[in-house]
Enzyme design. Structure first.
Site, PDB file in Angstrom:
ATOM      1  N   TYR A 119       0.798  -1.068  -0.030  1.00  0.00           N
ATOM      2  CA  TYR A 119      -0.020   0.012   0.002  1.00  0.00           C
ATOM      3  C   TYR A 119       0.799   1.410  -0.207  1.00  0.00           C
ATOM      4  O   TYR A 119       2.023   1.200   0.392  1.00  0.00           O
ATOM      5  CB  TYR A 119      -0.841  -0.115   1.177  1.00  0.00           C
ATOM      6  CG  TYR A 119      -0.495   0.275   2.505  1.00  0.00           C
ATOM      7  CD1 TYR A 119       0.547  -0.456   3.163  1.00  0.00           C
ATOM      8  CD2 TYR A 119      -0.329   1.581   3.072  1.00  0.00           C
ATOM      9  CE1 TYR A 119       1.037  -0.186   4.463  1.00  0.00           C
ATOM     10  CE2 TYR A 119       0.005   1.985   4.486  1.00  0.00           C
ATOM     11  CZ  TYR A 119       0.683   1.145   4.978  1.00  0.00           C
ATOM     12  OH  TYR A 119       1.257   1.154   6.134  1.00  0.00           O
ATOM     13  N   ARG A 151       8.062   4.041  -4.795  1.00  0.00           N
ATOM     14  CA  ARG A 151       8.124   3.124  -3.614  1.00  0.00           C
ATOM     15  C   ARG A 151       7.321   2.143  -3.726  1.00  0.00           C
ATOM     16  O   ARG A 151       7.644   0.935  -3.368  1.00  0.00           O
ATOM     17  CB  ARG A 151       7.990   3.810  -2.454  1.00  0.00           C
ATOM     18  CG  ARG A 151       8.071   2.867  -1.264  1.00  0.00           C
ATOM     19  CD  ARG A 151       8.060   4.061   0.252  1.00  0.00           C
ATOM     20  NE  ARG A 151       6.756   4.547   0.395  1.00  0.00           N
ATOM     21  CZ  ARG A 151       6.428   5.281   1.362  1.00  0.00           C
ATOM     22  NH1 ARG A 151       7.341   5.434   2.332  1.00  0.00           N
ATOM     23  NH2 ARG A 151       5.377   5.909   1.297  1.00  0.00           N
ATOM     24  N   ARG A 174      -8.059 -21.171  -1.048  1.00  0.00           N
ATOM     25  CA  ARG A 174      -6.794 -20.689  -0.101  1.00  0.00           C
ATOM     26  C   ARG A 174      -5.804 -21.580  -0.372  1.00  0.00           C
ATOM     27  O   ARG A 174      -5.836 -22.832   0.163  1.00  0.00           O
ATOM     28  CB  ARG A 174      -7.366 -20.549   1.400  1.00  0.00           C
ATOM     29  CG  ARG A 174      -6.137 -20.131   2.201  1.00  0.00           C
ATOM     30  CD  ARG A 174      -6.714 -20.071   3.631  1.00  0.00           C
ATOM     31  NE  ARG A 174      -5.754 -19.783   4.504  1.00  0.00           N
ATOM     32  CZ  ARG A 174      -4.679 -20.239   4.853  1.00  0.00           C
ATOM     33  NH1 ARG A 174      -4.696 -21.686   4.741  1.00  0.00           N
ATOM     34  NH2 ARG A 174      -3.633 -19.765   5.730  1.00  0.00           N
ATOM     35  N   HIS A 230      -1.034 -21.379   0.101  1.00  0.00           N
ATOM     36  CA  HIS A 230       0.042 -20.328   0.404  1.00  0.00           C
ATOM     37  C   HIS A 230       0.703 -20.049  -0.846  1.00  0.00           C
ATOM     38  O   HIS A 230       0.884 -18.706  -0.815  1.00  0.00           O
ATOM     39  CB  HIS A 230       0.950 -20.884   1.552  1.00  0.00           C
ATOM     40  CG  HIS A 230       0.360 -21.168   2.694  1.00  0.00           C
ATOM     41  ND1 HIS A 230       1.172 -20.571   4.171  1.00  0.00           N
ATOM     42  CD2 HIS A 230      -0.819 -21.349   3.389  1.00  0.00           C
ATOM     43  CE1 HIS A 230       0.400 -20.967   4.943  1.00  0.00           C
ATOM     44  NE2 HIS A 230      -0.929 -21.194   4.968  1.00  0.00           N
ATOM     45  N   LYS A 264       6.451  -1.642   2.054  1.00  0.00           N
ATOM     46  CA  LYS A 264       5.554  -1.256   2.520  1.00  0.00           C
ATOM     47  C   LYS A 264       4.018  -2.151   2.512  1.00  0.00           C
ATOM     48  O   LYS A 264       3.214  -1.968   1.394  1.00  0.00           O
ATOM     49  CB  LYS A 264       4.875  -0.110   1.744  1.00  0.00           C
ATOM     50  CG  LYS A 264       4.180   0.968   2.902  1.00  0.00           C
ATOM     51  CD  LYS A 264       4.166   2.443   2.492  1.00  0.00           C
ATOM     52  CE  LYS A 264       3.046   3.244   3.246  1.00  0.00           C
ATOM     53  NZ  LYS A 264       3.359   3.498   4.527  1.00  0.00           N
ATOM     54  N   GLU A 282      12.408   3.356  14.142  1.00  0.00           N
ATOM     55  CA  GLU A 282      11.543   4.176  13.549  1.00  0.00           C
ATOM     56  C   GLU A 282      10.131   4.103  14.592  1.00  0.00           C
ATOM     57  O   GLU A 282      10.163   3.641  15.467  1.00  0.00           O
ATOM     58  CB  GLU A 282      11.157   3.946  12.093  1.00  0.00           C
ATOM     59  CG  GLU A 282      10.392   2.437  11.964  1.00  0.00           C
ATOM     60  CD  GLU A 282      10.177   2.329  10.644  1.00  0.00           C
ATOM     61  OE1 GLU A 282       9.684   3.237   9.766  1.00  0.00           O
ATOM     62  OE2 GLU A 282       9.992   1.187  10.375  1.00  0.00           O
ATOM     63  N   LEU A 289      11.143   1.909   7.313  1.00  0.00           N
ATOM     64  CA  LEU A 289      10.357   2.316   6.015  1.00  0.00           C
ATOM     65  C   LEU A 289      11.002   3.556   5.395  1.00  0.00           C
ATOM     66  O   LEU A 289      11.372   4.362   6.425  1.00  0.00           O
ATOM     67  CB  LEU A 289       8.818   2.644   6.280  1.00  0.00           C
ATOM     68  CG  LEU A 289       8.304   2.852   5.013  1.00  0.00           C
ATOM     69  CD1 LEU A 289       7.933   1.863   4.089  1.00  0.00           C
ATOM     70  CD2 LEU A 289       7.039   3.629   5.353  1.00  0.00           C
TER      71      LEU A 289
HETATM   72  N1  PDD Z   1       2.800   5.179   7.451  1.00  0.00           N
HETATM   73  N2  PDD Z   1       7.417   4.092   9.005  1.00  0.00           N
HETATM   74  C1  PDD Z   1       6.121   3.479   9.144  1.00  0.00           C
HETATM   75  C2  PDD Z   1       6.406   2.207   9.817  1.00  0.00           C
HETATM   76  C3  PDD Z   1       5.304   4.016   8.495  1.00  0.00           C
HETATM   77  O1  PDD Z   1       4.025   3.195   8.509  1.00  0.00           O
HETATM   78  C4  PDD Z   1       5.111   5.381   7.796  1.00  0.00           C
HETATM   79  C5  PDD Z   1       3.982   5.636   7.267  1.00  0.00           C
HETATM   80  C6  PDD Z   1       6.435   6.050   7.887  1.00  0.00           C
HETATM   81  C7  PDD Z   1       6.299   7.185   7.392  1.00  0.00           C
HETATM   82  O2  PDD Z   1       6.419   6.923   5.790  1.00  0.00           O
HETATM   83  P1  PDD Z   1       5.831   8.310   4.958  1.00  0.00           P
HETATM   84  O3  PDD Z   1       6.703   9.579   5.167  1.00  0.00           O
HETATM   85  O4  PDD Z   1       6.177   7.876   3.470  1.00  0.00           O
HETATM   86  O5  PDD Z   1       4.452   8.430   5.053  1.00  0.00           O
HETATM   87  C8  PDD Z   1       7.468   5.262   8.512  1.00  0.00           C
HETATM   88  C9  PDD Z   1       1.645   5.560   6.716  1.00  0.00           C
HETATM   89  C10 PDD Z   1       1.296   7.192   6.861  1.00  0.00           C
HETATM   90  C11 PDD Z   1       0.360   4.627   7.234  1.00  0.00           C
HETATM   91  O6  PDD Z   1       0.744   3.527   7.455  1.00  0.00           O
HETATM   92  O7  PDD Z   1      -0.737   5.127   7.259  1.00  0.00           O
END
Ligand code: PDD
Length: 280
Positions: free
Chosen positions: A30, A49, A99, A101, A145, A177, A201
């Site tokens: 996503y 990304r 379903r 894997h 992501k 983070e 991320l």
């Molecule tokens: N999350 N680290 C993590 C684990 C995140 O889930 C996010 C963003 C970021 C920041 O990334 P960016 O600057 O590209 O938004 C860092 C989004 C907003 C979410 O999961 O809703």
């Protein structure tokens, strides 16, 4: 209105099959993308990304940059009543007949929605926000992501229950983070943040914040920092597409900068607002 597999429909009429691997396995990726006054912020880095995330889990990218851009623009145009919007975009591996894997070649499911998005006002953050620390128990591919976010949602819920903004994650005593944002530690005029790699991320906002810091003449070090460095910081900031850049002024009951947003945060926040207006 939402976008689902080529059609714009009402949200309450948008359904996917129980055979969708996004539902069965969280087999999907996503993006969350801010839109300021109708303009998509950093569209290219976000779509790049997305491409990287899809590649990492071997889902073919269903659209070109131009096609994605057209899909998002049309969705944005459906919501002229929103001053700013936050786009949520998800691509699953698709639906199978049963379903299992393993997977064969499937048609990816594409879902996009847009929600109204409130911009952080500086005056609301002069006292900063709070956070708590926890061990980072996530897998070692945090740079992809993916929607399999169980650990992240458990941290987010813990943050909510503790009445704090986010959870700061530490892996082997290294600050990585937060559960849904990147983190920056300021010490003696230098801003430190975890280097890109499998443990964070690569936030799009993180890049913009580093550009802003650089513009403001602040030194930047992309190196790991310890939990002790975190508590000893002059300032701590977090960044994400929905938060922009926020000062953290209390961590696990320890005040940072006497509970006030710092001077460097203020400079970077102001520059960030300029970047937003330039990045259209
Ligand atoms: N999350 N680290 C993590 C684990 C995140 O889930 C996010 C963003 C970021 C920041 O990334 P960016 O600057 O590209 O938004 C860092 C989004 C907003 C979410 O999961 O809703």
């Amino acid at each position: 209105m939402v976008y689902l597999n080529g059609k714009y429909i009402e949200k309450d009429k948008a359904f996917v099959s129980v055979m969708d691997r996004g539902f069965l396995f969280g087999d999907s990726v996503y993006e969350v993308i801010p839109v300021y006054k109708g303009n998509i912020f950093c569209i290219k880095p976000h779509l790049d990304r997305l491409g990287e995330s899809l590649k990492a889990i071997n889902i073919p990218n269903p659209h070109t940059f131009e096609q994605w851009n057209a899909i998002l623009q049309q969705l944005i145009d459906y919501h002229p009543q929103y001053n700013n919007q936050s786009i949520y975009l998800q691509v699953t591996r698709g639906c199978d007949t049963d379903r299992k894997h393993t997977y064969d070649k499937l048609k990816p499911t594409v879902y996009v929605q847009s929600s109204p998005f409130e911009v952080v006002r500086k005056e609301d953050f002069l006292k900063g926000v709070s956070a708590i620390t926890r061990d980072d128990i996530r897998w070692s591919q945090c740079n992809t992501k993916v929607t399999s976010l169980l650990a992240n949602i458990m941290y987010a819920q813990e943050a909510k229950q503790n009445n704090v903004e986010d959870v700061i994650l530490c892996r082997d005593n290294i600050v990585t983070e937060c559960s849904s944002s990147n983190i920056f530690i300021v010490k003696n005029g230098c801003v430190y943040t975890h280097p890109k790699g499998p443990h964070i991320l690569p936030g799009i906002t993180r890049e913009v914040v580093l550009e802003c810091a650089n513009y403001c003449g602040i030194n930047i070090e992309e190196v790991p920092t310890s939990k002790e460095d975190l508590f000893d910081a002059d300032e701590v900031w977090v960044s994400s597409s929905t938060r922009e850049v926020l000062p953290i002024t209390k961590i696990d009951d320890v005040l940072i900068n006497q509970g006030q947003a710092g001077e460097l945060w203020s400079l970077v926040y102001d520059r960030f607002q300029v970047e937003k207006s330039l990045n259209v």
